[in-house]
Design a protein around this motif. Structure first.
Motif, PDB file in Angstrom:
ATOM      1  N   VAL A  48     -16.823 -11.115 -15.355  1.00 38.08           N
ATOM      2  CA  VAL A  48     -15.510 -11.542 -14.916  1.00 38.08           C
ATOM      3  C   VAL A  48     -14.694 -12.137 -15.962  1.00 38.08           C
ATOM      4  O   VAL A  48     -13.386 -11.972 -15.965  1.00 38.08           O
ATOM      5  CB  VAL A  48     -15.862 -12.423 -13.614  1.00 38.08           C
ATOM      6  N   SER A  49     -15.068 -13.202 -16.885  1.00 43.80           N
ATOM      7  CA  SER A  49     -14.282 -13.830 -17.693  1.00 43.80           C
ATOM      8  C   SER A  49     -13.773 -12.884 -18.859  1.00 43.80           C
ATOM      9  O   SER A  49     -12.505 -12.894 -19.136  1.00 43.80           O
ATOM     10  CB  SER A  49     -15.327 -14.813 -18.484  1.00 43.80           C
ATOM     11  N   LYS A  50     -14.524 -11.748 -19.334  1.00 40.03           N
ATOM     12  CA  LYS A  50     -13.853 -10.788 -20.196  1.00 40.03           C
ATOM     13  C   LYS A  50     -12.886 -10.038 -19.231  1.00 40.03           C
ATOM     14  O   LYS A  50     -11.820  -9.682 -19.949  1.00 40.03           O
ATOM     15  CB  LYS A  50     -15.164  -9.830 -20.675  1.00 40.03           C
ATOM     16  N   HIS A  51     -13.114  -9.458 -18.209  1.00 41.20           N
ATOM     17  CA  HIS A  51     -12.053  -8.897 -17.372  1.00 41.20           C
ATOM     18  C   HIS A  51     -10.719  -9.431 -17.116  1.00 41.20           C
ATOM     19  O   HIS A  51      -9.799  -8.713 -17.381  1.00 41.20           O
ATOM     20  CB  HIS A  51     -12.676  -8.404 -15.983  1.00 41.20           C
ATOM     21  N   VAL A  52     -10.965 -10.811 -16.542  1.00 37.00           N
ATOM     22  CA  VAL A  52      -9.975 -11.797 -16.513  1.00 37.00           C
ATOM     23  C   VAL A  52      -9.048 -11.663 -17.957  1.00 37.00           C
ATOM     24  O   VAL A  52      -7.991 -11.790 -17.837  1.00 37.00           O
ATOM     25  CB  VAL A  52     -10.167 -13.048 -16.072  1.00 37.00           C
ATOM     26  N   ALA A  53      -9.797 -11.761 -19.254  1.00 37.53           N
ATOM     27  CA  ALA A  53      -9.085 -11.953 -20.489  1.00 37.53           C
ATOM     28  C   ALA A  53      -8.256 -10.592 -20.639  1.00 37.53           C
ATOM     29  O   ALA A  53      -7.165 -10.607 -21.191  1.00 37.53           O
ATOM     30  CB  ALA A  53     -10.016 -12.087 -21.633  1.00 37.53           C
ATOM     31  N   ASN A  54      -8.828  -9.558 -20.246  1.00 28.97           N
ATOM     32  CA  ASN A  54      -8.306  -7.954 -20.397  1.00 28.97           C
ATOM     33  C   ASN A  54      -7.053  -7.948 -19.668  1.00 28.97           C
ATOM     34  O   ASN A  54      -6.022  -7.385 -19.983  1.00 28.97           O
ATOM     35  CB  ASN A  54      -9.353  -6.932 -20.373  1.00 28.97           C
ATOM     36  N   GLU A  55      -7.155  -8.438 -18.252  1.00 36.08           N
ATOM     37  CA  GLU A  55      -5.957  -8.450 -17.455  1.00 36.08           C
ATOM     38  C   GLU A  55      -4.817  -9.354 -17.888  1.00 36.08           C
ATOM     39  O   GLU A  55      -3.721  -8.764 -17.895  1.00 36.08           O
ATOM     40  CB  GLU A  55      -6.506  -9.058 -16.185  1.00 36.08           C
ATOM     41  N   LYS A  56      -5.189 -10.317 -18.479  1.00 38.09           N
ATOM     42  CA  LYS A  56      -3.919 -11.281 -19.147  1.00 38.09           C
ATOM     43  C   LYS A  56      -3.432 -10.626 -20.371  1.00 38.09           C
ATOM     44  O   LYS A  56      -2.144 -10.797 -20.342  1.00 38.09           O
ATOM     45  CB  LYS A  56      -4.482 -12.461 -19.596  1.00 38.09           C
ATOM     46  N   MET A  57      -4.179  -9.860 -21.061  1.00 36.67           N
ATOM     47  CA  MET A  57      -3.694  -9.153 -22.131  1.00 36.67           C
ATOM     48  C   MET A  57      -2.668  -8.139 -21.711  1.00 36.67           C
ATOM     49  O   MET A  57      -1.582  -7.871 -22.290  1.00 36.67           O
ATOM     50  CB  MET A  57      -4.922  -8.689 -23.146  1.00 36.67           C
ATOM     51  N   LEU A  58      -3.205  -7.173 -20.767  1.00 38.24           N
ATOM     52  CA  LEU A  58      -2.225  -6.289 -20.175  1.00 38.24           C
ATOM     53  C   LEU A  58      -1.031  -6.864 -19.638  1.00 38.24           C
ATOM     54  O   LEU A  58       0.084  -6.124 -19.966  1.00 38.24           O
ATOM     55  CB  LEU A  58      -3.046  -5.270 -19.326  1.00 38.24           C
ATOM     56  N   LYS A  59      -1.039  -7.730 -19.030  1.00 35.71           N
ATOM     57  CA  LYS A  59      -0.081  -8.409 -18.253  1.00 35.71           C
ATOM     58  C   LYS A  59       1.049  -8.908 -19.622  1.00 35.71           C
ATOM     59  O   LYS A  59       2.210  -8.808 -19.392  1.00 35.71           O
ATOM     60  CB  LYS A  59      -0.152  -9.639 -17.538  1.00 35.71           C
ATOM     61  N   ARG A  60       0.420  -9.450 -20.499  1.00 43.96           N
ATOM     62  CA  ARG A  60       1.185  -9.952 -21.691  1.00 43.96           C
ATOM     63  C   ARG A  60       2.042  -8.875 -22.243  1.00 43.96           C
ATOM     64  O   ARG A  60       3.201  -9.055 -22.673  1.00 43.96           O
ATOM     65  CB  ARG A  60       0.293 -10.551 -22.573  1.00 43.96           C
ATOM     66  N   LYS A  61       1.226  -7.677 -22.601  1.00 41.46           N
ATOM     67  CA  LYS A  61       1.828  -6.536 -23.058  1.00 41.46           C
ATOM     68  C   LYS A  61       2.999  -5.895 -22.312  1.00 41.46           C
ATOM     69  O   LYS A  61       3.952  -5.540 -22.883  1.00 41.46           O
ATOM     70  CB  LYS A  61       0.814  -5.379 -23.465  1.00 41.46           C
ATOM     71  N   ARG A  62       2.692  -6.002 -20.930  1.00 42.02           N
ATOM     72  CA  ARG A  62       3.655  -5.449 -20.203  1.00 42.02           C
ATOM     73  C   ARG A  62       5.079  -6.504 -19.840  1.00 42.02           C
ATOM     74  O   ARG A  62       6.223  -5.699 -20.052  1.00 42.02           O
ATOM     75  CB  ARG A  62       3.134  -5.381 -18.568  1.00 42.02           C
ATOM     76  N   GLN A  99      10.356   1.396 -21.835  1.00 44.67           N
ATOM     77  CA  GLN A  99      10.150   1.608 -20.393  1.00 44.67           C
ATOM     78  C   GLN A  99       9.053   2.183 -19.988  1.00 44.67           C
ATOM     79  O   GLN A  99       8.504   1.809 -19.037  1.00 44.67           O
ATOM     80  CB  GLN A  99      11.644   2.069 -19.882  1.00 44.67           C
ATOM     81  N   ASN A 100       8.839   3.323 -20.637  1.00 43.00           N
ATOM     82  CA  ASN A 100       7.752   4.073 -20.354  1.00 43.00           C
ATOM     83  C   ASN A 100       6.473   3.339 -20.372  1.00 43.00           C
ATOM     84  O   ASN A 100       5.284   3.091 -19.859  1.00 43.00           O
ATOM     85  CB  ASN A 100       7.759   5.280 -21.076  1.00 43.00           C
ATOM     86  N   GLN A 101       6.347   2.543 -21.685  1.00 50.16           N
ATOM     87  CA  GLN A 101       5.309   1.693 -21.824  1.00 50.16           C
ATOM     88  C   GLN A 101       5.084   0.631 -20.830  1.00 50.16           C
ATOM     89  O   GLN A 101       3.885   0.333 -20.507  1.00 50.16           O
ATOM     90  CB  GLN A 101       5.188   1.009 -23.038  1.00 50.16           C
ATOM     91  N   ALA A 102       6.174  -0.165 -20.550  1.00 51.72           N
ATOM     92  CA  ALA A 102       6.142  -0.971 -19.438  1.00 51.72           C
ATOM     93  C   ALA A 102       5.207  -0.434 -18.061  1.00 51.72           C
ATOM     94  O   ALA A 102       4.759  -0.989 -17.618  1.00 51.72           O
ATOM     95  CB  ALA A 102       7.559  -1.620 -19.229  1.00 51.72           C
ATOM     96  N   GLU A 103       5.860   0.857 -17.808  1.00 50.64           N
ATOM     97  CA  GLU A 103       5.347   1.187 -16.454  1.00 50.64           C
ATOM     98  C   GLU A 103       3.750   1.615 -16.551  1.00 50.64           C
ATOM     99  O   GLU A 103       3.260   1.556 -15.757  1.00 50.64           O
ATOM    100  CB  GLU A 103       6.261   2.594 -16.097  1.00 50.64           C
ATOM    101  N   LEU A 104       3.360   2.113 -17.894  1.00 52.58           N
ATOM    102  CA  LEU A 104       1.803   2.515 -17.875  1.00 52.58           C
ATOM    103  C   LEU A 104       1.095   1.132 -17.944  1.00 52.58           C
ATOM    104  O   LEU A 104       0.145   0.795 -17.443  1.00 52.58           O
ATOM    105  CB  LEU A 104       1.663   3.247 -19.397  1.00 52.58           C
ATOM    106  N   LEU A 105       1.675   0.055 -18.789  1.00 48.09           N
ATOM    107  CA  LEU A 105       0.955  -1.220 -18.828  1.00 48.09           C
ATOM    108  C   LEU A 105       1.096  -1.616 -17.231  1.00 48.09           C
ATOM    109  O   LEU A 105       0.013  -2.594 -16.884  1.00 48.09           O
ATOM    110  CB  LEU A 105       1.777  -2.224 -19.603  1.00 48.09           C
ATOM    111  N   GLN A 106       2.111  -1.786 -16.449  1.00 48.64           N
ATOM    112  CA  GLN A 106       2.084  -2.208 -15.249  1.00 48.64           C
ATOM    113  C   GLN A 106       1.114  -1.454 -14.382  1.00 48.64           C
ATOM    114  O   GLN A 106       0.188  -2.245 -13.614  1.00 48.64           O
ATOM    115  CB  GLN A 106       3.433  -1.818 -14.453  1.00 48.64           C
ATOM    116  N   GLU A 107       0.606  -0.298 -14.333  1.00 51.94           N
ATOM    117  CA  GLU A 107      -0.289   0.446 -13.590  1.00 51.94           C
ATOM    118  C   GLU A 107      -1.666   0.070 -14.133  1.00 51.94           C
ATOM    119  O   GLU A 107      -2.554  -0.246 -13.436  1.00 51.94           O
ATOM    120  CB  GLU A 107      -0.175   1.954 -13.681  1.00 51.94           C
ATOM    121  N   SER A 108      -1.750  -0.289 -15.400  1.00 49.62           N
ATOM    122  CA  SER A 108      -2.991  -0.773 -15.812  1.00 49.62           C
ATOM    123  C   SER A 108      -3.268  -2.208 -15.437  1.00 49.62           C
ATOM    124  O   SER A 108      -4.408  -2.594 -15.009  1.00 49.62           O
ATOM    125  CB  SER A 108      -3.116  -0.749 -17.309  1.00 49.62           C
ATOM    126  N   TRP A 109      -2.190  -3.141 -15.337  1.00 46.91           N
ATOM    127  CA  TRP A 109      -2.371  -4.202 -15.284  1.00 46.91           C
ATOM    128  C   TRP A 109      -2.767  -4.421 -13.565  1.00 46.91           C
ATOM    129  O   TRP A 109      -3.896  -5.119 -13.408  1.00 46.91           O
ATOM    130  CB  TRP A 109      -1.015  -4.982 -15.499  1.00 46.91           C
TER     131      TRP A 109
END
Length: 223
Positions: A48-62, A99-109
């Motif tokens: 869970v800790s690793k997954h949350v860290a990955n989630e935060k990374m995706l959110k930051r990139k978005r 904009q395209n990157q933001a949309e992809l990152l939004q879906e991933s996040w």
């Protein structure tokens, strides 16, 4: 992982006698189950800790991509105001990429966020079940110890009440009665012996008195 908890819950909730019939020590087995649960919880917590860290990374990139979109939009407007259409066009092209990157990152996040929430819920459920199992473990272990004590006592009482034990007590009782009879007999013999000796002593005492009386009569001329 979570299925293991369900399996452990079923085992721990099974009848204590069934575990004893399998020659398993419930006290030791329950402790082992608790240790396994603790290990699984630590493993899930790490995941869970690793997954949350990955989630935060995706959110930051978005967020960074969205910030770039806004920045390029502002720059394109600034270029238009400066009558530099070429620069404005390049800013808008870069904006489209971000904009395209933001949309992809939004879906991933969003998916990562959904997975994180699901894992957190399962982890919370595991911890709650773990606490319940700990309480049940303490109860079952207490029951197991009580059952062992009762079994030991029953076996001891059974041995005490066995025919062999009864026969042993009867033999000892006969010996005690024999000892008492021998003691009474020896006392009777001793009493009889003492009575006979007393008779002779009495006889001897009478004879001494009679002799002394005859001497006295002779002395005073009464004979």
């Amino acid at each position: 992982m979570f299925k293991f908890f369900k399996r452990v819950s079923t085992v721990v909730g099974s009848e204590l006698n069934a575990m004893l019939d399998k020659a398993e020590d419930p006290v030791k087995m329950l402790d082992q189950y608790i240790r396994d649960m603790e290990s699984d919880i630590r493993e899930v917590e790490s995941a869970v800790s690793k997954h949350v860290a990955n989630e935060k990374m995706l959110k930051r990139k978005r967020d960074d991509a969205q910030a770039k979109v806004k920045k390029r939009q502002d720059q394109a407007e600034q270029a238009i105001e400066a009558d530099d259409e070429d620069l404005a066009k390049r800013a808008l092209e870069d904006k489209a990429e971000h904009q395209n990157q933001a949309e992809l990152l939004q879906e991933s996040w969003e998916q990562a966020n959904k997975d994180s929430n699901s894992l957190r819920e399962k982890l919370d459920e595991m911890k709650k079940e773990y606490q319940q199992m700990k309480l049940k473990k303490d109860s079952l272990q207490a029951r197991a110890e009580t059952a062992k004590t009762k079994t030991k006592m029953n076996r001891t009482m059974s041995a005490i009440g066995s025919d062999e034990s009864k026969k042993g007590f009867e033999r000892m009782e006969e010996k005690v009665l024999q000892y008492e009879a021998e003691a009474d007999t020896s006392e009777d013999f001793s009493q009889e012996s003492r009575t006979l000796d007393d008779e002779f002593d009495k006889l001897n005492n009478h004879r001494d008195v009679d002799d002394e009386l005859a001497e006295l009569k002779k002395k005073i001329g009464k004979e």
